[in-house]
Design an enzyme around this catalytic site. Structure first.
Site, PDB file in Angstrom:
ATOM      1  N   GLU A 131       3.026  -2.438  -1.342  1.00  0.00           N
ATOM      2  CA  GLU A 131       4.043  -2.855  -0.372  1.00  0.00           C
ATOM      3  C   GLU A 131       3.492  -2.938   1.055  1.00  0.00           C
ATOM      4  O   GLU A 131       3.833  -3.843   1.814  1.00  0.00           O
ATOM      5  CB  GLU A 131       5.222  -1.882  -0.410  1.00  0.00           C
ATOM      6  CG  GLU A 131       6.364  -2.243   0.512  1.00  0.00           C
ATOM      7  CD  GLU A 131       7.060  -3.532   0.108  1.00  0.00           C
ATOM      8  OE1 GLU A 131       6.971  -4.511   0.870  1.00  0.00           O
ATOM      9  OE2 GLU A 131       7.677  -3.564  -0.981  1.00  0.00           O
ATOM     10  N   LYS A 207      -2.405 -12.199   4.098  1.00  0.00           N
ATOM     11  CA  LYS A 207      -1.037 -11.753   3.835  1.00  0.00           C
ATOM     12  C   LYS A 207      -0.202 -12.859   3.207  1.00  0.00           C
ATOM     13  O   LYS A 207       0.578 -12.614   2.281  1.00  0.00           O
ATOM     14  CB  LYS A 207      -0.396 -11.259   5.136  1.00  0.00           C
ATOM     15  CG  LYS A 207      -1.068 -10.017   5.698  1.00  0.00           C
ATOM     16  CD  LYS A 207      -0.576  -9.686   7.096  1.00  0.00           C
ATOM     17  CE  LYS A 207      -1.281  -8.475   7.653  1.00  0.00           C
ATOM     18  NZ  LYS A 207      -0.908  -8.190   9.067  1.00  0.00           N
TER      19      LYS A 207
END
Length: 422
Positions: A131, A207
């Site tokens: 996460e 990302k």
């Protein structure tokens, strides 16, 4: 319930994020234990030689020998917070081979080797959660994997690098130039001495590769992402953006990372400073945005949420629950075929007919104009600036138009080309 009321973990690294994880686990111990259904205890911490005494003085376990962690059957979760590719990737794979669940904040490893790591996790029947690898403290990986499961995701648009967002905010609010805001970002610790990963878009590209893989259920690697940084953005571009009703932000769409003009009414347009935000569009959810701190100490929140998730599974004798969701093989759209509106800023000779020449050249290459702005400022010599915003068009036509414009002697230079997100 498990035989032991305690789930023991090991940390790899005790830097900014690792130190924050230790602090939160200590100070929020009671509520974390209640929510996890078990106590979470740090059994060992892998650090460098000079860090061991400091941890021991704080009453914490520490080692420089990774085998101590691998060979300890009580350690059920290894939390990798070292960063970088090596030796982090090797350490993760070794821990998996020893049957230990993995939590990591390492965007480099996940973006480049996610497929290999998920295969290893499935082989060893352990959980692999990450996460904190995107968006710092912002919950986005698990919402995409679980909360938004029923949705057909059509777009993920994000500001996922706090350094570049801070710099663009300062350029907008203060009218400062790129070099001065970079120095300020470095002085405040937002940018590294070598800021290339941030300002050239590489950090954001890693990302967005992770997010795209999850959102569109198809493996996207770092090298698949078309990357453009903010190094060419000038105060002039910021000024024109404001006149045209846009803001400049550092965002990625369609497996791309690049600066983009956003309408001021877009939810992402108000995300300033070092904050991050990720905007998701899909059906039936329509639109959702996740917003918050994107790096540093708050990242501990996302790390510990993964630890708690795995601890809950261990208590229920359940593991391997969050497998790879890249079950499709979709083609990556070539950058030349991607479609967007564009802002083009040109330096031209200030004489009659030049604007018409520019418009005709763009039209001849299939680029239609939405708006045109000419600078009211007096420039040195006999020069003027013209800004055009195009309708949506394939990038290859913008490249063809650029090549044609550069052949005209009246066009002194094409100062910048920036995508416009309508």
């Amino acid at each position: 319930m498990s035989e032991s009321p305690v789930v023991k973990i090991a940390l790899l690294g005790a830097g900014t994020i690792g130190g924050s994880v230790i602090k939160v686990l200590r100070e929020n111990k009671d509520i974390i234990s209640m929510r996890a259904g078990t106590e979470i205890q740090i059994k060992n911490i892998l650090v460098r030689d000079f860090e061991v005494p400091k941890l021991h003085d704080a009453g914490l376990p520490a080692t420089t020998d990774y085998d101590e962690i691998l060979d300890d059957p009580e350690i059920k979760i290894v939390v990798e917070l070292m960063g970088g590719i090596n030796p982090a990737k090797d350490f993760i794979l070794k821990a998996m081979a020893h049957g230990k669940n993995i939590v990591t904040a390492n965007k480099d490893v996940v973006a480049q080797f996610g497929g290999e790591l998920f295969d290893a996790a499935e082989k060893n029947q352990i959980d692999f959660l990450f996460e904190a690898s995107v968006g710092g403290a912002i919950p986005i990986i698990m919402p995409l994997k679980r909360s938004l499961t029923p949705n057909k995701i059509s777009e993920v648009l994000g500001i996922v690098n706090g350094t570049t967002n801070y710099m663009l905010t300062k350029m907008t609010e203060d009218g400062a130039d790129y070099d001065s805001v970079l120095k300020e970002a470095q002085s405040k610790g937002y940018a590294e001495a070598n800021p290339a990963a941030d300002v050239e878009g590489k950090d954001a590209a890693r990302k967005i590769a992770i997010l795209a893989s999850i959102a569109f259920n198809s493996r996207v690697k770092f090298e698949d992402v078309s990357v453009e940084g903010i190094t060419k953005i000038t105060p002039n571009d910021i000024s024109y953006a404001q006149k045209l009703g846009y803001v400049v932000t550092d965002a990625g769409i369609d497996v791309r990372v690049h600066p983009v003009f956003l309408k001021k009414i877009h939810p992402l347009a108000s995300v300033n400073g070092v904050l991050n935000a990720i905007f998701v569009r899909g059906w039936p959810v329509d639109e959702a945005m996740f917003y918050g701190p994107g790096a540093g100490a708050p990242t501990a929140s996302a790390v510990i949420s993964d630890i708690v998730e795995i601890a809950r599974g261990l208590e229920m004798h359940s593991k391997g629950r969050f497998s790879c969701t890249c079950y499709e093989q979709k083609n990556i759209c070539p950058i030349d075929e991607t479609v967007s509106s564009y802002y083009i800023r040109l330096l031209v000779e200030d004489k009659p007919g030049v604007l018409g020449c520019v418009a005709k050249t763009l039209g001849d290459t299939g680029v239609s104009l939405k708006s045109v702005v000419q600078s009211e400022e007096d420039l040195p010599g006999n020069d003027a600036e013209i800004v055009v915003v195009t309708h949506a068009v394939k990038y290859k036509k913008i490249l063809a138009a650029k090549e044609s414009l550069e052949k005209f002697p009246e066009v002194k230079g094409i100062c910048n080309i920036i995508r416009v997100e309508e």
